[in-house]
Scaffold this motif. Structure first.
Motif, short mmCIF file in Angstrom:
data_model
loop_
_atom_site.label_atom_id
_atom_site.label_comp_id
_atom_site.label_asym_id
_atom_site.label_seq_id
_atom_site.Cartn_x
_atom_site.Cartn_y
_atom_site.Cartn_z
N ASN A 31 -14.96 13.04 -0.81
CA ASN A 31 -13.75 13.74 -1.21
C ASN A 31 -13.94 14.52 -2.51
O ASN A 31 -13.00 15.07 -3.04
N ALA A 89 -6.26 18.24 -1.36
CA ALA A 89 -5.67 17.08 -0.67
C ALA A 89 -4.83 16.29 -1.67
O ALA A 89 -5.20 16.18 -2.84
N MET A 90 -3.69 15.77 -1.24
CA MET A 90 -2.74 15.18 -2.18
C MET A 90 -3.19 13.84 -2.76
O MET A 90 -2.94 13.55 -3.93
N ILE A 91 -3.84 13.03 -1.93
CA ILE A 91 -4.31 11.74 -2.45
C ILE A 91 -5.45 11.97 -3.43
O ILE A 91 -5.49 11.36 -4.50
N THR A 92 -6.32 12.88 -3.08
CA THR A 92 -7.39 13.24 -4.01
C THR A 92 -6.78 13.78 -5.30
O THR A 92 -7.21 13.43 -6.41
N HIS A 114 -3.07 17.57 4.63
CA HIS A 114 -4.53 17.65 4.60
C HIS A 114 -5.11 16.49 5.41
O HIS A 114 -4.64 15.36 5.32
N GLU A 157 -12.16 2.36 -2.96
CA GLU A 157 -12.71 2.97 -1.74
C GLU A 157 -12.83 4.50 -1.85
O GLU A 157 -13.70 5.10 -1.24
N HIS A 158 -11.94 5.08 -2.67
CA HIS A 158 -11.98 6.55 -2.80
C HIS A 158 -13.16 7.03 -3.63
O HIS A 158 -13.48 8.20 -3.64
N MET A 209 5.35 10.53 4.15
CA MET A 209 4.90 10.25 2.79
C MET A 209 4.35 11.50 2.10
O MET A 209 4.45 11.65 0.90
N TRP A 235 0.82 -1.22 0.00
CA TRP A 235 0.00 0.00 0.00
C TRP A 235 0.85 1.26 0.00
O TRP A 235 0.51 2.26 -0.63
N GLN A 236 1.98 1.19 0.70
CA GLN A 236 2.79 2.40 0.85
C GLN A 236 3.36 2.86 -0.50
O GLN A 236 3.28 4.04 -0.83
N ASP A 250 -5.93 13.26 3.56
CA ASP A 250 -4.77 12.41 3.25
C ASP A 250 -4.32 11.64 4.49
O ASP A 250 -4.02 10.45 4.43
N TYR A 309 0.49 4.27 -2.66
CA TYR A 309 0.08 5.63 -2.30
C TYR A 309 1.18 6.65 -2.57
O TYR A 309 0.90 7.79 -2.96
N GLU A 310 2.44 6.25 -2.38
CA GLU A 310 3.53 7.19 -2.69
C GLU A 310 3.51 7.55 -4.18
O GLU A 310 3.71 8.70 -4.56
N ILE A 355 0.67 9.94 -4.81
CA ILE A 355 1.01 11.29 -4.34
C ILE A 355 1.93 11.98 -5.37
O ILE A 355 1.77 13.16 -5.68
#
Lengths: 143, 427
Positions: free
Chosen positions: A123, A78-81, B364, A115-116, B425, A24-25, B367, A28-29, A32
Protein backbone atom coordinates in the motif's frame (compact mmCIF):
# COMPACT_ATOMS: atom_id res chain seq x y z
CA UNK A 1 12.73 18.14 31.92
CA UNK A 2 9.93 16.24 30.23
CA UNK A 3 9.24 17.52 26.76
CA UNK A 4 5.45 17.41 26.65
CA UNK A 5 5.46 17.39 22.90
CA UNK A 6 8.01 14.70 22.23
CA UNK A 7 7.60 12.10 19.52
CA UNK A 8 7.22 9.45 22.20
CA UNK A 9 4.45 11.53 23.78
CA UNK A 10 2.67 11.94 20.47
CA UNK A 11 2.77 8.18 19.96
CA UNK A 12 1.31 7.59 23.41
CA UNK A 13 -1.55 9.99 22.62
CA UNK A 14 -2.43 7.99 19.53
CA UNK A 15 -2.34 4.75 21.52
CA UNK A 16 -4.64 6.24 24.19
CA UNK A 17 -7.00 7.56 21.55
CA UNK A 18 -7.33 4.17 19.86
CA UNK A 19 -7.74 2.37 23.21
CA UNK A 20 -11.24 3.86 23.36
CA UNK A 21 -12.41 1.61 20.52
CA UNK A 22 -13.22 -1.96 21.33
CA UNK A 23 -14.19 -3.29 17.91
CA UNK A 24 -12.64 -3.19 14.47
CA UNK A 25 -15.43 -1.15 12.94
CA UNK A 26 -15.02 1.79 15.33
CA UNK A 27 -11.25 1.62 14.96
CA UNK A 28 -11.41 1.77 11.17
CA UNK A 29 -14.13 4.44 11.16
CA UNK A 30 -11.86 6.59 13.32
CA UNK A 31 -8.94 5.94 11.00
CA UNK A 32 -11.04 6.94 7.98
CA UNK A 33 -12.06 10.17 9.79
CA UNK A 34 -8.42 10.96 10.52
CA UNK A 35 -7.69 10.56 6.82
CA UNK A 36 -10.46 12.99 5.93
CA UNK A 37 -8.99 15.55 8.37
CA UNK A 38 -5.44 15.26 7.01
CA UNK A 39 -4.34 18.73 5.87
CA UNK A 40 -4.37 18.78 2.12
CA UNK A 41 -1.03 18.53 0.36
CA UNK A 42 -0.45 21.41 -2.05
CA UNK A 43 -1.54 20.29 -5.53
CA UNK A 44 1.83 21.30 -6.98
CA UNK A 45 3.49 18.91 -4.51
CA UNK A 46 1.53 15.93 -5.83
CA UNK A 47 4.16 15.30 -8.42
CA UNK A 48 5.42 12.13 -10.01
CA UNK A 49 8.61 12.65 -7.99
CA UNK A 50 6.74 12.69 -4.68
CA UNK A 51 4.83 9.46 -5.33
CA UNK A 52 5.69 6.59 -3.08
CA UNK A 53 4.64 3.68 -5.19
CA UNK A 54 2.70 0.78 -3.79
CA UNK A 55 1.00 -1.65 -6.07
CA UNK A 56 -2.44 -1.30 -4.46
CA UNK A 57 -2.65 2.28 -3.27
CA UNK A 58 -0.50 5.33 -3.84
CA UNK A 59 0.99 7.78 -1.38
CA UNK A 60 2.32 11.26 -2.08
CA UNK A 61 4.89 12.56 0.37
CA UNK A 62 6.55 15.97 0.43
CA UNK A 63 9.20 17.02 2.94
CA UNK A 64 10.75 20.39 3.69
CA UNK A 65 13.48 21.38 6.13
CA UNK A 66 12.51 24.56 8.02
CA UNK A 67 14.20 25.98 11.13
CA UNK A 68 15.85 22.69 11.89
CA UNK A 69 12.58 20.77 11.72
CA UNK A 70 11.25 18.39 9.07
CA UNK A 71 7.86 19.42 7.73
CA UNK A 72 5.85 16.67 6.03
CA UNK A 73 2.71 16.88 3.91
CA UNK A 74 1.15 13.79 2.36
CA UNK A 75 -1.87 12.23 0.72
CA UNK A 76 -3.14 8.88 -0.54
CA UNK A 77 -5.77 7.68 -3.01
CA UNK A 78 -7.13 5.07 -0.55
CA UNK A 79 -8.88 6.21 2.63
CA UNK A 80 -7.47 3.66 5.06
CA UNK A 81 -3.99 4.31 3.74
CA UNK A 82 -4.70 8.03 4.07
CA UNK A 83 -5.72 7.53 7.70
CA UNK A 84 -2.44 5.80 8.42
CA UNK A 85 -0.59 8.49 6.49
CA UNK A 86 -2.32 11.07 8.73
CA UNK A 87 -1.12 9.23 11.83
CA UNK A 88 2.46 9.03 10.60
CA UNK A 89 2.44 12.72 9.69
CA UNK A 90 0.90 13.67 13.04
CA UNK A 91 3.57 11.79 14.97
CA UNK A 92 6.61 12.64 12.86
CA UNK A 93 5.80 16.14 11.57
CA UNK A 94 7.83 19.22 12.63
CA UNK A 95 10.45 17.29 14.56
CA UNK A 96 14.20 17.39 14.34
CA UNK A 97 15.82 14.87 12.02
CA UNK A 98 17.59 13.39 15.06
CA UNK A 99 14.34 12.75 16.91
CA UNK A 100 12.80 11.11 13.86
CA UNK A 101 15.83 8.89 13.42
CA UNK A 102 16.31 8.01 17.09
CA UNK A 103 12.77 7.26 18.31
CA UNK A 104 11.46 3.76 17.60
CA UNK A 105 7.95 3.78 16.15
CA UNK A 106 5.81 1.54 18.30
CA UNK A 107 2.34 3.00 17.99
CA UNK A 108 1.28 1.17 14.83
CA UNK A 109 1.79 -2.14 16.63
CA UNK A 110 0.13 -0.87 19.76
CA UNK A 111 -3.09 0.18 17.99
CA UNK A 112 -3.43 -3.14 16.17
CA UNK A 113 -2.72 -1.85 12.66
CA UNK A 114 0.57 -3.67 12.18
CA UNK A 115 -0.82 -5.64 9.22
CA UNK A 116 -0.83 -2.46 7.12
CA UNK A 117 2.90 -2.21 7.49
CA UNK A 118 3.53 -5.76 6.28
CA UNK A 119 5.26 -5.85 2.89
CA UNK A 120 2.37 -7.99 1.59
CA UNK A 121 -0.06 -5.06 1.74
CA UNK A 122 1.81 -3.19 -0.97
CA UNK A 123 0.00 0.00 0.00
CA UNK A 124 3.01 2.29 -0.11
CA UNK A 125 3.12 2.77 3.66
CA UNK A 126 6.33 0.85 4.30
CA UNK A 127 7.96 2.76 1.49
CA UNK A 128 6.53 6.01 2.89
CA UNK A 129 8.01 5.39 6.32
CA UNK A 130 11.38 4.52 4.76
CA UNK A 131 11.16 7.69 2.70
CA UNK A 132 10.38 9.83 5.78
CA UNK A 133 13.47 8.42 7.51
CA UNK A 134 15.58 8.98 4.43
CA UNK A 135 14.54 12.66 4.38
CA UNK A 136 15.42 12.92 8.08
CA UNK A 137 18.78 11.34 7.43
CA UNK A 138 19.50 13.67 4.53
CA UNK A 139 18.52 16.76 6.57
CA UNK A 140 20.49 15.59 9.63
CA UNK A 141 23.70 15.71 7.65
CA UNK A 142 22.90 19.30 6.65
CA UNK A 143 22.12 20.61 10.13
CA UNK B 1 -34.93 -16.48 2.12
CA UNK B 2 -34.40 -16.15 -1.60
CA UNK B 3 -31.36 -18.45 -1.34
CA UNK B 4 -33.50 -21.39 -0.31
CA UNK B 5 -34.91 -21.71 -3.81
CA UNK B 6 -31.49 -22.41 -5.32
CA UNK B 7 -30.73 -26.12 -5.54
CA UNK B 8 -27.03 -26.85 -5.08
CA UNK B 9 -25.66 -29.00 -7.89
CA UNK B 10 -23.28 -30.78 -5.55
CA UNK B 11 -23.28 -31.68 -1.89
CA UNK B 12 -21.30 -28.69 -0.67
CA UNK B 13 -21.23 -29.72 2.98
CA UNK B 14 -19.64 -33.05 2.07
CA UNK B 15 -17.04 -31.20 -0.01
CA UNK B 16 -16.37 -28.58 2.68
CA UNK B 17 -15.70 -31.22 5.33
CA UNK B 18 -12.64 -32.23 3.32
CA UNK B 19 -10.94 -28.84 3.49
CA UNK B 20 -9.34 -28.43 6.94
CA UNK B 21 -8.63 -24.72 6.40
CA UNK B 22 -12.33 -23.88 6.13
CA UNK B 23 -12.57 -24.33 9.91
CA UNK B 24 -10.10 -21.49 10.50
CA UNK B 25 -11.19 -18.16 11.92
CA UNK B 26 -9.93 -14.85 10.50
CA UNK B 27 -10.18 -11.85 12.85
CA UNK B 28 -12.39 -14.10 14.97
CA UNK B 29 -14.82 -14.74 12.12
CA UNK B 30 -15.36 -17.84 9.98
CA UNK B 31 -13.14 -17.73 6.92
CA UNK B 32 -14.93 -16.97 3.65
CA UNK B 33 -12.37 -17.79 0.99
CA UNK B 34 -13.03 -16.12 -2.35
CA UNK B 35 -9.47 -15.93 -3.68
CA UNK B 36 -9.46 -19.24 -5.52
CA UNK B 37 -8.23 -17.74 -8.78
CA UNK B 38 -5.01 -16.87 -6.93
CA UNK B 39 -4.75 -20.28 -5.29
CA UNK B 40 -7.39 -22.79 -4.31
CA UNK B 41 -7.53 -24.45 -0.90
CA UNK B 42 -6.42 -28.07 -0.56
CA UNK B 43 -8.48 -31.11 0.42
CA UNK B 44 -7.13 -33.30 3.23
CA UNK B 45 -6.32 -36.10 0.77
CA UNK B 46 -3.84 -33.87 -1.06
CA UNK B 47 -2.18 -32.69 2.16
CA UNK B 48 -1.91 -36.32 3.32
CA UNK B 49 -0.49 -37.58 0.04
CA UNK B 50 2.24 -34.96 0.10
CA UNK B 51 3.24 -35.63 3.71
CA UNK B 52 2.99 -39.43 3.25
CA UNK B 53 5.65 -39.20 0.56
CA UNK B 54 8.06 -37.56 3.01
CA UNK B 55 7.09 -39.90 5.83
CA UNK B 56 7.33 -43.17 3.92
CA UNK B 57 8.98 -43.12 0.47
CA UNK B 58 11.17 -39.98 0.26
CA UNK B 59 13.96 -40.63 -2.28
CA UNK B 60 15.13 -39.11 -5.53
CA UNK B 61 13.40 -40.33 -8.65
CA UNK B 62 14.69 -42.10 -11.77
CA UNK B 63 18.17 -42.69 -10.39
CA UNK B 64 18.52 -45.07 -7.48
CA UNK B 65 18.24 -48.81 -7.70
CA UNK B 66 16.99 -48.97 -4.13
CA UNK B 67 13.42 -49.65 -3.12
CA UNK B 68 12.46 -46.16 -1.98
CA UNK B 69 13.67 -44.60 -5.22
CA UNK B 70 11.58 -47.10 -7.15
CA UNK B 71 8.52 -46.34 -5.06
CA UNK B 72 8.99 -42.56 -5.37
CA UNK B 73 9.45 -42.89 -9.13
CA UNK B 74 6.33 -45.03 -9.43
CA UNK B 75 4.28 -42.56 -7.40
CA UNK B 76 5.49 -39.61 -9.49
CA UNK B 77 4.86 -41.38 -12.78
CA UNK B 78 1.41 -42.48 -11.58
CA UNK B 79 0.64 -38.78 -11.08
CA UNK B 80 1.75 -38.08 -14.65
CA UNK B 81 -0.60 -40.78 -15.92
CA UNK B 82 -3.62 -39.52 -13.97
CA UNK B 83 -3.03 -36.02 -15.34
CA UNK B 84 -2.61 -37.39 -18.86
CA UNK B 85 -5.93 -39.12 -18.53
CA UNK B 86 -7.63 -36.05 -17.06
CA UNK B 87 -6.63 -33.77 -19.93
CA UNK B 88 -6.85 -36.59 -22.50
CA UNK B 89 -3.28 -36.29 -23.79
CA UNK B 90 -2.22 -39.09 -26.12
CA UNK B 91 0.95 -39.97 -24.19
CA UNK B 92 2.11 -39.58 -20.58
CA UNK B 93 5.43 -38.19 -21.86
CA UNK B 94 3.53 -35.22 -23.30
CA UNK B 95 2.93 -34.10 -19.70
CA UNK B 96 5.93 -32.07 -18.48
CA UNK B 97 6.13 -31.15 -14.83
CA UNK B 98 7.06 -27.55 -14.05
CA UNK B 99 6.80 -25.29 -11.00
CA UNK B 100 3.62 -23.64 -12.30
CA UNK B 101 2.06 -21.83 -15.24
CA UNK B 102 4.73 -19.13 -15.13
CA UNK B 103 7.51 -21.70 -15.53
CA UNK B 104 5.51 -23.50 -18.22
CA UNK B 105 5.17 -20.25 -20.17
CA UNK B 106 8.84 -19.38 -19.79
CA UNK B 107 9.75 -22.85 -21.07
CA UNK B 108 7.34 -22.47 -23.99
CA UNK B 109 8.50 -18.95 -24.89
CA UNK B 110 12.20 -19.73 -24.62
CA UNK B 111 12.06 -22.99 -26.52
CA UNK B 112 9.55 -21.99 -29.20
CA UNK B 113 11.43 -18.73 -29.64
CA UNK B 114 14.62 -20.65 -30.38
CA UNK B 115 12.79 -23.02 -32.69
CA UNK B 116 10.55 -20.64 -34.62
CA UNK B 117 11.21 -16.92 -34.28
CA UNK B 118 13.17 -14.94 -36.86
CA UNK B 119 13.50 -11.15 -37.16
CA UNK B 120 10.19 -9.65 -38.27
CA UNK B 121 8.10 -12.62 -37.08
CA UNK B 122 5.07 -12.03 -34.90
CA UNK B 123 3.70 -13.54 -31.70
CA UNK B 124 -0.01 -12.93 -31.16
CA UNK B 125 -1.41 -12.55 -27.64
CA UNK B 126 -4.49 -10.76 -26.26
CA UNK B 127 -5.11 -7.69 -24.17
CA UNK B 128 -6.52 -9.80 -21.32
CA UNK B 129 -3.40 -11.90 -20.75
CA UNK B 130 -1.81 -12.38 -17.35
CA UNK B 131 1.71 -10.97 -17.13
CA UNK B 132 2.97 -14.59 -17.20
CA UNK B 133 1.63 -14.86 -20.76
CA UNK B 134 3.01 -11.47 -21.82
CA UNK B 135 6.48 -10.98 -20.38
CA UNK B 136 8.11 -14.33 -21.41
CA UNK B 137 6.99 -13.67 -25.00
CA UNK B 138 8.22 -10.08 -24.87
CA UNK B 139 11.58 -11.45 -23.77
CA UNK B 140 11.58 -14.05 -26.57
CA UNK B 141 10.63 -11.36 -29.12
CA UNK B 142 13.49 -9.18 -27.92
CA UNK B 143 15.96 -12.06 -28.26
CA UNK B 144 14.91 -12.89 -31.80
CA UNK B 145 13.88 -9.51 -33.21
CA UNK B 146 10.23 -10.53 -33.38
CA UNK B 147 7.14 -8.43 -32.59
CA UNK B 148 4.31 -8.86 -30.11
CA UNK B 149 0.82 -8.28 -31.57
CA UNK B 150 -2.26 -7.92 -29.42
CA UNK B 151 -5.90 -8.93 -29.93
CA UNK B 152 -7.98 -6.21 -28.24
CA UNK B 153 -10.74 -6.79 -25.71
CA UNK B 154 -14.34 -5.50 -26.00
CA UNK B 155 -16.22 -3.51 -23.34
CA UNK B 156 -17.83 -6.72 -22.11
CA UNK B 157 -14.42 -8.33 -21.68
CA UNK B 158 -14.43 -10.64 -24.70
CA UNK B 159 -11.82 -10.93 -27.42
CA UNK B 160 -12.53 -8.45 -30.22
CA UNK B 161 -12.52 -10.98 -33.02
CA UNK B 162 -12.51 -10.16 -36.69
CA UNK B 163 -15.75 -9.07 -38.25
CA UNK B 164 -15.04 -10.06 -41.83
CA UNK B 165 -14.10 -13.40 -43.33
CA UNK B 166 -11.43 -14.30 -40.84
CA UNK B 167 -11.85 -14.85 -37.14
CA UNK B 168 -8.81 -12.86 -36.11
CA UNK B 169 -7.86 -9.63 -37.88
CA UNK B 170 -4.40 -9.61 -36.31
CA UNK B 171 -3.16 -12.74 -38.09
CA UNK B 172 -0.53 -11.92 -40.68
CA UNK B 173 1.76 -13.99 -42.83
CA UNK B 174 4.46 -13.35 -40.20
CA UNK B 175 2.43 -14.74 -37.28
CA UNK B 176 4.27 -17.77 -35.91
CA UNK B 177 2.71 -18.27 -32.49
CA UNK B 178 -0.74 -17.63 -31.01
CA UNK B 179 -0.69 -17.70 -27.20
CA UNK B 180 -3.93 -17.05 -25.40
CA UNK B 181 -5.64 -17.63 -22.07
CA UNK B 182 -8.39 -20.21 -21.97
CA UNK B 183 -10.05 -18.24 -19.14
CA UNK B 184 -9.23 -14.68 -18.05
CA UNK B 185 -8.07 -14.49 -14.41
CA UNK B 186 -9.41 -10.95 -14.03
CA UNK B 187 -12.63 -11.08 -16.03
CA UNK B 188 -13.59 -14.74 -15.85
CA UNK B 189 -14.21 -14.75 -19.62
CA UNK B 190 -14.04 -18.18 -21.28
CA UNK B 191 -12.35 -17.62 -24.62
CA UNK B 192 -13.36 -19.62 -27.73
CA UNK B 193 -9.92 -21.23 -27.86
CA UNK B 194 -10.98 -24.25 -29.91
CA UNK B 195 -12.19 -22.03 -32.77
CA UNK B 196 -9.11 -19.79 -32.52
CA UNK B 197 -6.79 -22.80 -32.61
CA UNK B 198 -8.55 -24.21 -35.67
CA UNK B 199 -8.15 -20.85 -37.43
CA UNK B 200 -4.47 -20.65 -36.46
CA UNK B 201 -3.77 -24.18 -37.59
CA UNK B 202 -5.07 -23.41 -41.10
CA UNK B 203 -2.22 -20.91 -41.30
CA UNK B 204 0.43 -23.18 -39.78
CA UNK B 205 0.61 -21.08 -36.61
CA UNK B 206 1.72 -22.81 -33.40
CA UNK B 207 -0.85 -22.49 -30.61
CA UNK B 208 -0.24 -22.14 -26.88
CA UNK B 209 -3.01 -22.01 -24.27
CA UNK B 210 -2.65 -20.54 -20.78
CA UNK B 211 -5.01 -22.82 -18.90
CA UNK B 212 -4.22 -21.60 -15.38
CA UNK B 213 -7.79 -20.44 -14.73
CA UNK B 214 -9.48 -23.22 -16.69
CA UNK B 215 -8.01 -26.39 -15.25
CA UNK B 216 -10.13 -26.49 -12.09
CA UNK B 217 -13.32 -25.33 -13.77
CA UNK B 218 -13.62 -26.73 -17.30
CA UNK B 219 -13.36 -30.19 -18.76
CA UNK B 220 -10.02 -29.94 -20.56
CA UNK B 221 -9.42 -32.20 -23.58
CA UNK B 222 -6.18 -31.22 -25.30
CA UNK B 223 -6.83 -33.48 -28.29
CA UNK B 224 -10.27 -32.01 -28.80
CA UNK B 225 -8.84 -28.47 -28.48
CA UNK B 226 -6.06 -29.52 -30.83
CA UNK B 227 -3.61 -27.08 -29.21
CA UNK B 228 0.14 -27.52 -29.48
CA UNK B 229 0.93 -26.54 -25.89
CA UNK B 230 -1.31 -26.18 -22.83
CA UNK B 231 -0.01 -24.74 -19.53
CA UNK B 232 -1.52 -24.84 -16.06
CA UNK B 233 -0.67 -24.65 -12.35
CA UNK B 234 -1.32 -27.37 -9.81
CA UNK B 235 -2.08 -25.04 -6.93
CA UNK B 236 -5.12 -23.50 -8.63
CA UNK B 237 -6.58 -26.99 -9.05
CA UNK B 238 -6.61 -28.11 -5.39
CA UNK B 239 -2.97 -29.26 -5.64
CA UNK B 240 0.23 -28.13 -3.88
CA UNK B 241 2.01 -24.86 -4.65
CA UNK B 242 5.16 -25.16 -6.74
CA UNK B 243 3.58 -27.61 -9.16
CA UNK B 244 2.46 -27.12 -12.72
CA UNK B 245 2.29 -28.75 -16.11
CA UNK B 246 3.15 -27.96 -19.67
CA UNK B 247 1.36 -30.31 -22.00
CA UNK B 248 2.87 -30.50 -25.47
CA UNK B 249 2.08 -32.41 -28.62
CA UNK B 250 4.74 -35.11 -28.95
CA UNK B 251 5.88 -34.19 -32.43
CA UNK B 252 6.42 -30.54 -31.45
CA UNK B 253 8.11 -31.34 -28.13
CA UNK B 254 10.56 -33.57 -30.00
CA UNK B 255 11.59 -30.60 -32.13
CA UNK B 256 11.72 -28.05 -29.30
CA UNK B 257 15.16 -27.43 -27.76
CA UNK B 258 15.48 -27.82 -23.97
CA UNK B 259 15.06 -24.78 -21.75
CA UNK B 260 17.11 -25.54 -18.65
CA UNK B 261 20.16 -27.80 -18.55
CA UNK B 262 21.29 -30.04 -15.73
CA UNK B 263 20.71 -33.46 -14.26
CA UNK B 264 17.80 -35.68 -15.25
CA UNK B 265 17.50 -34.10 -18.73
CA UNK B 266 20.62 -35.62 -20.32
CA UNK B 267 21.49 -38.78 -22.19
CA UNK B 268 25.28 -38.55 -22.57
CA UNK B 269 27.42 -35.64 -21.35
CA UNK B 270 30.94 -34.96 -22.63
CA UNK B 271 32.67 -31.59 -22.63
CA UNK B 272 32.31 -31.49 -26.41
CA UNK B 273 28.63 -32.30 -26.69
CA UNK B 274 25.64 -33.39 -24.63
CA UNK B 275 22.77 -35.43 -25.98
CA UNK B 276 19.43 -35.01 -24.31
CA UNK B 277 17.15 -37.46 -22.60
CA UNK B 278 13.90 -38.44 -24.23
CA UNK B 279 10.55 -36.89 -23.40
CA UNK B 280 9.44 -35.74 -20.91
CA UNK B 281 12.81 -35.67 -19.11
CA UNK B 282 14.44 -33.44 -21.73
CA UNK B 283 12.37 -30.62 -20.18
CA UNK B 284 12.66 -31.66 -16.54
CA UNK B 285 16.18 -30.65 -15.49
CA UNK B 286 17.09 -31.22 -11.86
CA UNK B 287 15.25 -32.96 -9.06
CA UNK B 288 11.55 -32.32 -9.51
CA UNK B 289 9.12 -31.30 -6.75
CA UNK B 290 8.39 -34.98 -6.12
CA UNK B 291 6.18 -34.49 -3.05
CA UNK B 292 4.22 -31.76 -4.82
CA UNK B 293 3.76 -33.84 -7.97
CA UNK B 294 2.44 -36.75 -5.90
CA UNK B 295 0.08 -34.31 -4.17
CA UNK B 296 -0.96 -32.96 -7.56
CA UNK B 297 -1.78 -36.45 -8.77
CA UNK B 298 -3.95 -36.88 -5.70
CA UNK B 299 -5.66 -33.54 -6.40
CA UNK B 300 -6.65 -34.79 -9.86
CA UNK B 301 -7.85 -38.11 -8.41
CA UNK B 302 -9.86 -36.11 -5.89
CA UNK B 303 -11.38 -33.91 -8.60
CA UNK B 304 -12.27 -36.99 -10.63
CA UNK B 305 -13.90 -38.66 -7.65
CA UNK B 306 -15.94 -35.67 -6.59
CA UNK B 307 -16.51 -33.80 -9.79
CA UNK B 308 -16.73 -36.32 -12.54
CA UNK B 309 -19.08 -38.57 -10.62
CA UNK B 310 -21.50 -35.67 -10.66
CA UNK B 311 -20.51 -34.60 -14.15
CA UNK B 312 -21.47 -37.97 -15.60
CA UNK B 313 -24.99 -37.31 -14.41
CA UNK B 314 -24.91 -33.90 -16.05
CA UNK B 315 -26.08 -33.70 -19.61
CA UNK B 316 -24.25 -30.48 -20.31
CA UNK B 317 -21.09 -31.32 -22.23
CA UNK B 318 -17.87 -29.60 -21.26
CA UNK B 319 -19.26 -28.32 -17.98
CA UNK B 320 -18.31 -30.11 -14.81
CA UNK B 321 -20.50 -30.28 -11.72
CA UNK B 322 -18.02 -27.98 -9.98
CA UNK B 323 -18.42 -25.48 -12.82
CA UNK B 324 -22.21 -25.69 -12.65
CA UNK B 325 -22.11 -25.04 -8.90
CA UNK B 326 -19.69 -22.13 -9.31
CA UNK B 327 -21.86 -20.72 -12.08
CA UNK B 328 -24.84 -20.69 -9.72
CA UNK B 329 -22.73 -18.76 -7.19
CA UNK B 330 -21.65 -16.35 -9.93
CA UNK B 331 -25.23 -15.64 -11.00
CA UNK B 332 -26.32 -15.04 -7.42
CA UNK B 333 -23.31 -12.79 -6.70
CA UNK B 334 -23.82 -10.84 -9.93
CA UNK B 335 -27.47 -10.15 -9.18
CA UNK B 336 -26.89 -9.16 -5.55
CA UNK B 337 -23.77 -7.06 -6.11
CA UNK B 338 -25.33 -5.12 -9.00
CA UNK B 339 -28.00 -3.90 -6.56
CA UNK B 340 -25.30 -1.90 -4.74
CA UNK B 341 -25.31 1.75 -5.76
CA UNK B 342 -22.36 2.72 -7.96
CA UNK B 343 -21.07 -0.83 -8.39
CA UNK B 344 -19.85 -1.81 -11.85
CA UNK B 345 -18.77 -5.29 -12.93
CA UNK B 346 -15.63 -5.47 -15.06
CA UNK B 347 -16.09 -8.48 -17.30
CA UNK B 348 -19.61 -9.25 -18.44
CA UNK B 349 -18.93 -11.84 -21.11
CA UNK B 350 -21.63 -14.36 -21.96
CA UNK B 351 -19.34 -17.28 -21.15
CA UNK B 352 -17.69 -16.92 -17.73
CA UNK B 353 -16.33 -19.08 -14.96
CA UNK B 354 -17.01 -18.16 -11.31
CA UNK B 355 -14.97 -14.97 -11.25
CA UNK B 356 -16.49 -11.57 -10.50
CA UNK B 357 -14.39 -8.42 -10.70
CA UNK B 358 -15.92 -5.09 -9.74
CA UNK B 359 -15.31 -1.43 -8.95
CA UNK B 360 -17.47 0.89 -6.86
CA UNK B 361 -17.70 4.68 -7.37
CA UNK B 362 -15.79 6.52 -4.69
CA UNK B 363 -14.45 3.34 -3.08
CA UNK B 364 -10.82 2.31 -3.40
CA UNK B 365 -10.24 -1.43 -3.81
CA UNK B 366 -7.56 -1.39 -1.13
CA UNK B 367 -10.02 -0.01 1.42
CA UNK B 368 -12.70 -2.47 0.39
CA UNK B 369 -10.32 -5.45 0.57
CA UNK B 370 -9.13 -4.35 4.01
CA UNK B 371 -12.63 -3.93 5.42
CA UNK B 372 -13.75 -7.28 3.95
CA UNK B 373 -10.72 -8.94 5.52
CA UNK B 374 -11.77 -7.57 8.90
CA UNK B 375 -15.01 -9.49 8.36
CA UNK B 376 -13.17 -12.73 7.58
CA UNK B 377 -13.72 -12.47 3.82
CA UNK B 378 -10.71 -13.08 1.56
CA UNK B 379 -10.91 -11.41 -1.87
CA UNK B 380 -8.23 -10.21 -4.25
CA UNK B 381 -7.70 -6.50 -4.88
CA UNK B 382 -5.42 -4.71 -7.31
CA UNK B 383 -4.48 -5.21 -10.93
CA UNK B 384 -4.37 -9.05 -10.78
CA UNK B 385 -1.14 -9.15 -12.82
CA UNK B 386 -3.04 -7.75 -15.83
CA UNK B 387 -1.94 -4.11 -15.98
CA UNK B 388 -2.66 -3.65 -19.72
CA UNK B 389 -6.21 -4.89 -19.12
CA UNK B 390 -6.70 -2.45 -16.22
CA UNK B 391 -5.60 0.34 -18.52
CA UNK B 392 -8.05 -0.89 -21.18
CA UNK B 393 -10.91 -0.51 -18.69
CA UNK B 394 -9.55 2.75 -17.27
CA UNK B 395 -9.31 1.49 -13.68
CA UNK B 396 -6.32 1.25 -11.34
CA UNK B 397 -7.54 -2.05 -9.96
CA UNK B 398 -10.62 -4.07 -9.07
CA UNK B 399 -11.93 -6.21 -6.25
CA UNK B 400 -12.24 -9.80 -7.37
CA UNK B 401 -14.14 -12.69 -5.84
CA UNK B 402 -13.38 -16.09 -7.37
CA UNK B 403 -15.33 -19.19 -6.47
CA UNK B 404 -14.48 -22.84 -5.96
CA UNK B 405 -16.51 -25.99 -5.43
CA UNK B 406 -16.53 -25.55 -1.63
CA UNK B 407 -18.09 -22.07 -1.62
CA UNK B 408 -21.73 -21.55 -0.69
CA UNK B 409 -24.64 -19.20 -1.36
CA UNK B 410 -24.49 -18.17 2.31
CA UNK B 411 -20.87 -17.09 1.79
CA UNK B 412 -21.87 -15.02 -1.25
CA UNK B 413 -24.52 -13.37 0.92
CA UNK B 414 -21.82 -12.66 3.53
CA UNK B 415 -19.72 -11.02 0.82
CA UNK B 416 -22.61 -8.84 -0.35
CA UNK B 417 -23.40 -7.79 3.23
CA UNK B 418 -19.69 -7.17 3.84
CA UNK B 419 -19.40 -4.96 0.78
CA UNK B 420 -22.47 -2.96 1.83
CA UNK B 421 -21.05 -2.44 5.31
CA UNK B 422 -17.67 -1.36 3.90
CA UNK B 423 -19.25 1.06 1.42
CA UNK B 424 -21.26 2.64 4.23
CA UNK B 425 -18.09 3.13 6.26
CA UNK B 426 -16.17 4.61 3.34
CA UNK B 427 -18.72 7.04 1.93
Amino acid sequence: MTDMNSLAQAQQEVVDEFAMFSDWQDRYEHLIELGKDLPVIAPEKKTEENIVRGCQSRVWLNAEHKNGLVHFTADSDAMITKGLVALLVRVLNDRTPQEILNTPLTFIDAIGLREHLSPNRSNGLVAMLDQMKRYALAYSSKS
Amino acid sequence: MKSAAVQPAINVEEIRAQFPILKELVHGKPLVYFDNAATSQKPRRVIKAESAYYATINANVHRGVHTLSTKATEAQEAAREIIRKHINAKHAHEVIFTSGTTASMNLAAFSLGQLLLKPGDEVLISEMEHHANIVPWQMACERHGAKLKVIPVTDSGELALGSSDHLIDQFSDRTRILTISHVSNTLGTINPVKELIAEAKKRGIITVVDGAQAIAHLDIDVQDLSCDLYAFSGHKAYGPTGTGVLYGREELLERMPPWQGGGEMIDVVTFEKTTYAKLPFKFEAGTPHIAGIIGLGEAFRWMEDYDFAFAKASAERGKSAFAAHEHMLLEHATKELLAIDGLRIIGTAKEKVGVISFVIDGVHHYDLGTLLDQQGIAVRTGHHCTQPLMERFGVSGTTRASFACFNTIAEVDALVAGVKKAVKMLR
